[in-house]
Design a protein around this motif. Structure first.
Motif, PDB file in Angstrom:
ATOM      1  N   GLY A 108      99.062  34.826  -1.829  1.00 47.59           N
ATOM      2  CA  GLY A 108      98.889  35.753  -1.943  1.00 47.59           C
ATOM      3  C   GLY A 108      99.317  37.001  -2.564  1.00 47.59           C
ATOM      4  O   GLY A 108      99.167  38.305  -3.212  1.00 47.59           O
TER       5      GLY A 108
ATOM      6  N   ILE B 128     102.263  32.581  10.685  1.00 53.26           N
ATOM      7  CA  ILE B 128     102.129  32.051   9.983  1.00 53.26           C
ATOM      8  C   ILE B 128     101.176  31.737   8.738  1.00 53.26           C
ATOM      9  O   ILE B 128     100.990  31.480   7.820  1.00 53.26           O
ATOM     10  CB  ILE B 128     102.070  30.413  10.872  1.00 53.26           C
ATOM     11  CG1 ILE B 128     100.632  30.928  11.473  1.00 53.26           C
ATOM     12  CG2 ILE B 128     103.147  30.211  11.644  1.00 53.26           C
ATOM     13  CD1 ILE B 128      99.677  29.645  12.116  1.00 53.26           C
ATOM     14  N   HIS B 129      99.335  32.957   9.247  1.00 56.85           N
ATOM     15  CA  HIS B 129      98.839  33.093   8.594  1.00 56.85           C
ATOM     16  C   HIS B 129      99.394  34.152   7.295  1.00 56.85           C
ATOM     17  O   HIS B 129      98.588  35.002   6.882  1.00 56.85           O
ATOM     18  CB  HIS B 129      97.776  33.499   9.179  1.00 56.85           C
ATOM     19  CG  HIS B 129      97.087  32.373   9.349  1.00 56.85           C
ATOM     20  ND1 HIS B 129      96.640  30.789   8.831  1.00 56.85           N
ATOM     21  CD2 HIS B 129      97.024  31.768  10.567  1.00 56.85           C
ATOM     22  CE1 HIS B 129      95.957  30.076   9.532  1.00 56.85           C
ATOM     23  NE2 HIS B 129      96.636  30.708  10.794  1.00 56.85           N
TER      24      HIS B 129
ATOM     25  N   ARG C 291     100.937  24.496   3.625  1.00 58.41           N
ATOM     26  CA  ARG C 291     101.578  25.920   3.494  1.00 58.41           C
ATOM     27  C   ARG C 291     102.677  26.006   2.750  1.00 58.41           C
ATOM     28  O   ARG C 291     102.868  26.361   1.664  1.00 58.41           O
ATOM     29  CB  ARG C 291     102.041  27.114   4.828  1.00 58.41           C
ATOM     30  CG  ARG C 291     102.669  27.766   4.415  1.00 58.41           C
ATOM     31  CD  ARG C 291     101.279  28.851   4.563  1.00 58.41           C
ATOM     32  NE  ARG C 291     101.851  30.856   3.758  1.00 58.41           N
ATOM     33  CZ  ARG C 291     101.805  31.481   3.619  1.00 58.41           C
ATOM     34  NH1 ARG C 291     100.749  31.977   4.297  1.00 58.41           N
ATOM     35  NH2 ARG C 291     102.292  32.654   3.593  1.00 58.41           N
TER      36      ARG C 291
ATOM     37  N   ALA D 202      89.796  34.713  -0.439  1.00 59.86           N
ATOM     38  CA  ALA D 202      91.408  35.780   0.434  1.00 59.86           C
ATOM     39  C   ALA D 202      91.205  36.870  -0.670  1.00 59.86           C
ATOM     40  O   ALA D 202      92.222  37.982  -0.664  1.00 59.86           O
ATOM     41  CB  ALA D 202      92.483  35.474   0.708  1.00 59.86           C
ATOM     42  N   GLY D 203      92.159  36.184  -2.168  1.00 61.14           N
ATOM     43  CA  GLY D 203      92.124  37.385  -3.198  1.00 61.14           C
ATOM     44  C   GLY D 203      90.787  38.181  -4.256  1.00 61.14           C
ATOM     45  O   GLY D 203      91.882  39.285  -4.963  1.00 61.14           O
TER      46      GLY D 203
ATOM     47  N   HIS E   4      98.692  22.620   9.224  1.00 58.82           N
ATOM     48  CA  HIS E   4      98.708  24.153   8.556  1.00 58.82           C
ATOM     49  C   HIS E   4     100.181  23.961   7.506  1.00 58.82           C
ATOM     50  O   HIS E   4     100.275  25.049   6.634  1.00 58.82           O
ATOM     51  CB  HIS E   4      98.614  25.759   9.143  1.00 58.82           C
ATOM     52  CG  HIS E   4      98.672  26.694   8.660  1.00 58.82           C
ATOM     53  ND1 HIS E   4      99.787  27.418   8.281  1.00 58.82           N
ATOM     54  CD2 HIS E   4      97.496  27.773   7.748  1.00 58.82           C
ATOM     55  CE1 HIS E   4      99.729  28.379   7.847  1.00 58.82           C
ATOM     56  NE2 HIS E   4      98.846  28.901   7.475  1.00 58.82           N
TER      57      HIS E   4
ATOM     58  N   ILE F 237      92.797  25.795   3.850  1.00 55.76           N
ATOM     59  CA  ILE F 237      94.832  26.980   4.591  1.00 55.76           C
ATOM     60  C   ILE F 237      94.414  28.035   5.429  1.00 55.76           C
ATOM     61  O   ILE F 237      94.935  28.541   6.950  1.00 55.76           O
ATOM     62  CB  ILE F 237      95.109  27.632   3.335  1.00 55.76           C
ATOM     63  CG1 ILE F 237      96.595  28.074   4.082  1.00 55.76           C
ATOM     64  CG2 ILE F 237      94.544  28.391   2.731  1.00 55.76           C
ATOM     65  CD1 ILE F 237      98.139  27.683   3.297  1.00 55.76           C
ATOM     66  N   LEU F 238      92.788  28.864   5.102  1.00 56.98           N
ATOM     67  CA  LEU F 238      92.427  29.974   6.144  1.00 56.98           C
ATOM     68  C   LEU F 238      92.724  30.219   7.838  1.00 56.98           C
ATOM     69  O   LEU F 238      92.421  30.817   8.445  1.00 56.98           O
ATOM     70  CB  LEU F 238      91.780  31.060   5.579  1.00 56.98           C
ATOM     71  CG  LEU F 238      91.949  31.839   4.118  1.00 56.98           C
ATOM     72  CD1 LEU F 238      90.471  31.778   3.518  1.00 56.98           C
ATOM     73  CD2 LEU F 238      92.827  32.855   3.895  1.00 56.98           C
TER      74      LEU F 238
ATOM     75  N   THR G 195      89.755  41.705  -1.313  1.00 52.77           N
ATOM     76  CA  THR G 195      91.234  42.551  -0.942  1.00 52.77           C
ATOM     77  C   THR G 195      91.642  43.279  -1.804  1.00 52.77           C
ATOM     78  O   THR G 195      91.219  44.465  -1.854  1.00 52.77           O
ATOM     79  CB  THR G 195      91.844  41.346   0.011  1.00 52.77           C
ATOM     80  OG1 THR G 195      91.730  40.064  -1.196  1.00 52.77           O
ATOM     81  CG2 THR G 195      91.698  40.711   0.883  1.00 52.77           C
TER      82      THR G 195
ATOM     83  N   ARG H 269      92.665  36.576  16.671  1.00 48.86           N
ATOM     84  CA  ARG H 269      92.887  35.400  17.062  1.00 48.86           C
ATOM     85  C   ARG H 269      92.423  34.636  18.247  1.00 48.86           C
ATOM     86  O   ARG H 269      91.256  36.047  18.892  1.00 48.86           O
ATOM     87  CB  ARG H 269      94.869  35.565  17.397  1.00 48.86           C
ATOM     88  CG  ARG H 269      95.354  36.411  16.040  1.00 48.86           C
ATOM     89  CD  ARG H 269      95.403  35.314  14.898  1.00 48.86           C
ATOM     90  NE  ARG H 269      96.220  35.089  14.358  1.00 48.86           N
ATOM     91  CZ  ARG H 269      95.597  35.546  13.179  1.00 48.86           C
ATOM     92  NH1 ARG H 269      94.494  36.164  13.010  1.00 48.86           N
ATOM     93  NH2 ARG H 269      96.432  35.812  12.039  1.00 48.86           N
TER      94      ARG H 269
ATOM     95  N   THR I 288      99.727  45.164   5.945  1.00 46.86           N
ATOM     96  CA  THR I 288      98.387  44.786   5.483  1.00 46.86           C
ATOM     97  C   THR I 288      98.216  43.505   5.081  1.00 46.86           C
ATOM     98  O   THR I 288      97.003  43.134   5.243  1.00 46.86           O
ATOM     99  CB  THR I 288      97.742  46.272   5.071  1.00 46.86           C
ATOM    100  OG1 THR I 288      97.601  47.264   5.831  1.00 46.86           O
ATOM    101  CG2 THR I 288      96.391  45.801   4.353  1.00 46.86           C
ATOM    102  N   PHE I 289      99.083  43.204   4.926  1.00 45.34           N
ATOM    103  CA  PHE I 289      98.982  41.834   4.401  1.00 45.34           C
ATOM    104  C   PHE I 289      99.251  40.522   6.419  1.00 45.34           C
ATOM    105  O   PHE I 289      99.308  39.348   5.861  1.00 45.34           O
ATOM    106  CB  PHE I 289     100.174  41.190   3.503  1.00 45.34           C
ATOM    107  CG  PHE I 289     100.741  41.452   2.535  1.00 45.34           C
ATOM    108  CD1 PHE I 289      99.400  41.055   1.515  1.00 45.34           C
ATOM    109  CD2 PHE I 289     101.663  41.978   1.971  1.00 45.34           C
ATOM    110  CE1 PHE I 289      99.273  41.658   0.232  1.00 45.34           C
ATOM    111  CE2 PHE I 289     101.165  42.444   0.409  1.00 45.34           C
ATOM    112  CZ  PHE I 289      99.837  42.224  -0.093  1.00 45.34           C
TER     113      PHE I 289
ATOM    114  N   CYS J 156      99.498  37.115   4.162  1.00 45.67           N
ATOM    115  CA  CYS J 156      99.099  36.975   2.819  1.00 45.67           C
ATOM    116  C   CYS J 156     100.391  35.583   1.993  1.00 45.67           C
ATOM    117  O   CYS J 156     100.878  35.939   1.302  1.00 45.67           O
ATOM    118  CB  CYS J 156      99.099  37.793   2.497  1.00 45.67           C
ATOM    119  SG  CYS J 156      97.669  37.905   0.510  1.00 45.67           S
TER     120      CYS J 156
ATOM    121  N   THR K 153      93.271  41.866  12.369  1.00 40.51           N
ATOM    122  CA  THR K 153      92.202  40.420  11.877  1.00 40.51           C
ATOM    123  C   THR K 153      92.421  39.451  13.508  1.00 40.51           C
ATOM    124  O   THR K 153      92.841  40.601  14.212  1.00 40.51           O
ATOM    125  CB  THR K 153      93.347  39.696  10.908  1.00 40.51           C
ATOM    126  OG1 THR K 153      92.664  38.534  11.498  1.00 40.51           O
ATOM    127  CG2 THR K 153      94.974  39.587  12.166  1.00 40.51           C
TER     128      THR K 153
END
Ligand code: HEM
Length: 404
Positions: free
Chosen positions: A356, A351-352, A101, A243-244, A97, A89-90, A247, A295, A346-347, A354, A293
């Motif tokens: 969590g 579409i991406h 999602r 991812a969890g 995606h 999914i990342l 972080t 792209r 920060t999240f 976070c 991040t």
């Protein structure tokens, strides 16, 4: 007519990887005043809140995680085959995606995160019990490192006797971000295989006997009859682990580093525990563990009068966005009672964003509630050693704390 990005005369962001955070903020604020784009040694960077948001919400910009191997000129058929068969999914985009999602989102609500709050509190209490009476500790090794793993394991439904194994596998799977696939790929793939095998067994067990955990929710999750297959379930488990964990542990270390330097804010939280949710948002704005991040342009993109040819890489700065004074009143003040400003970046966004976030918020809130109660008057007990700023997930390497 849009100007190609390569022809722009942009301010240069020249960060020393070990510079101080306030110096970096100053440099980025200066660049922000000149232009919405800046040049860094890694390429072009977007510095302002509105543009970071627009770019992350524009589906023509794809996650650069999909390019990890290509950017390192790592050409290995086993690696390529496995990554095209097991989409994460990342790094997926478009309809793939959206589908993933849509199916998994209902399993990541604040309500399902709340289910784990008592467990989070007990993990934190158990971690600090052995040394709380000493009045000091090295917070990164003793608290941040071990905190997230049991929670992710509990979330996935892995029993305590397997926590050690998860930590070991996480270390190898995390080598994905080390920038050295040529050397690390065999260890990464071996750990992925071991984790997939383990998850495959757990999936069989949960299908036979559903429980109150994320894996059961993911197995049951469906969108108009569409469900995740076993391979997709295994990929989700790995995405969550990837991812969890790092972080959350870095964000907790950033939080405590900040509070140790702002005793009045720690006192405020201790006296008003109902501020915990706002404290977490302010910590994440002021000292986010994820700095930005990357792209790439999936096609030629024109934005703000600039042409980004297909394949262009662009970094988005969460540091720039989180201190953008068009969005935050007195952006430079750390104030856990702050309200009515824009959400921090920060999240991520788009579409991406976070997946969590609710879980991370709950983990940080519960940790800070326990710590503010049991570590009054927390302060630095030596120098903080920070990770170099060019690592993807950032925070203190060493954080000596003392309390009353
Ligand atoms: C403080 C802790 C955390 C921070 C700062 C954080 C930050 C982020 C950011 C910035 C992104 C977007 C990356 C991008 O756009 O390139 C992201 C995505 C993601 N995060 Fe988190 N995260 C945290 C905790 C967690 C936790 C606890 C989980 C696990 C449940 C999690 C699972 C994910 C997943 C699965 C994605 C990918 C979502 C997608 O691509 O659709 N994160 N996170």
């Amino acid at each position: 007519m849009a100007t190609p990005v390569s022809e722009l005369d942009l301010p240069t962001l020249d960060f020393d990887p070990f510079s101080r955070e306030d110096e970096r903020r100053e440099i980025i604020a200066m660049a922000q005043r000149q232009s919405w784009l800046a040049k860094t040694e890694l390429g072009t960077m977007v510095t302002r809140y509105d543009d970071v948001t627009s770019i992350l919400r524009d589906r023509r910009w794809h996650s650069a995680l999909a390019l990890i191997a290509q950017m390192q000129q790592f050409d290995n058929s086993e690696w390529t085959e496995r990554n095209s068969n097991r989409k994460s999914i990342l790094s997926t985009e478009g309809p793939d995606h959206t589908r993933l999602r849509r199916i998994v989102s209902p399993a990541f609500t604040p309500r399902s995160a709340d289910r784990l709050r008592p467990f989070m509190r007990s993990v934190m209490e158990d971690l600090i019990d052995p040394f709380i009476g000493n009045g000091h500790c090295e917070f990164v090794a003793e608290v941040c490192e071990p905190y997230p793993n049991p929670i992710i394991c509990e979330l996935l439904g892995a029993p305590p006797e397997n926590w050690e194994m998860f930590s070991r596998l996480a270390v190898d799977i995390f080598k994905l971000f080390n920038g050295n696939l040529a050397e690390d790929a065999p260890a990464i793939m071996a750990a992925q295989d071991e984790m997939n095998e383990y998850m495959a067994q757990l999936i069989v067990e949960r299908r036979a006997a559903p429980q109150e955990d994320l894996l059961t929710d993911l197995i049951a999750a469906e969108d108009e009859g569409d469900r995740l297959d076993n391979i997709e379930l295994q990929s989700m488990a790995q995405a969550v682990l990837l991812a969890g964990t790092d972080t959350t542990r870095n964000q907790l270390a950033c939080a405590m580093a900040l509070f140790a330097q702002h005793p009045e804010q720690w006192e405020l939280l201790r006296n008003q525990p109902e501020l915990a949710p706002r404290a977490v948002e302010e910590v994440m704005r002021y000292l986010g563990a994820v700095r930005g991040t990357v792209r790439f342009a999936s096609e030629d993109i024109e934005y703000n009068g600039v042409l980004f040819p297909q394949g262009s890489l662009i970094a988005t700065s969460f540091l720039g966005a989180n201190f953008d004074d068009t969005q935050y009143t007195e952006a430079g003040a750390f104030d856990i009672s702050r309200k009515a400003d824009s959400p921090h970046m920060t999240f991520g966004s788009g579409i991406h964003f976070c997946l969590g976030a609710a879980l991370a918020r709950a983990e940080l809130q519960e940790a800070l509630l326990v710590l503010s109660k049991r570590m009054p008057e927390v302060r630095l007990n030596g120098e903080i050693e920070w990770k170099p700023i060019n690592v993807g997930i950032w925070g203190p390497e060493v954080l000596p704390l003392a309390w009353s």
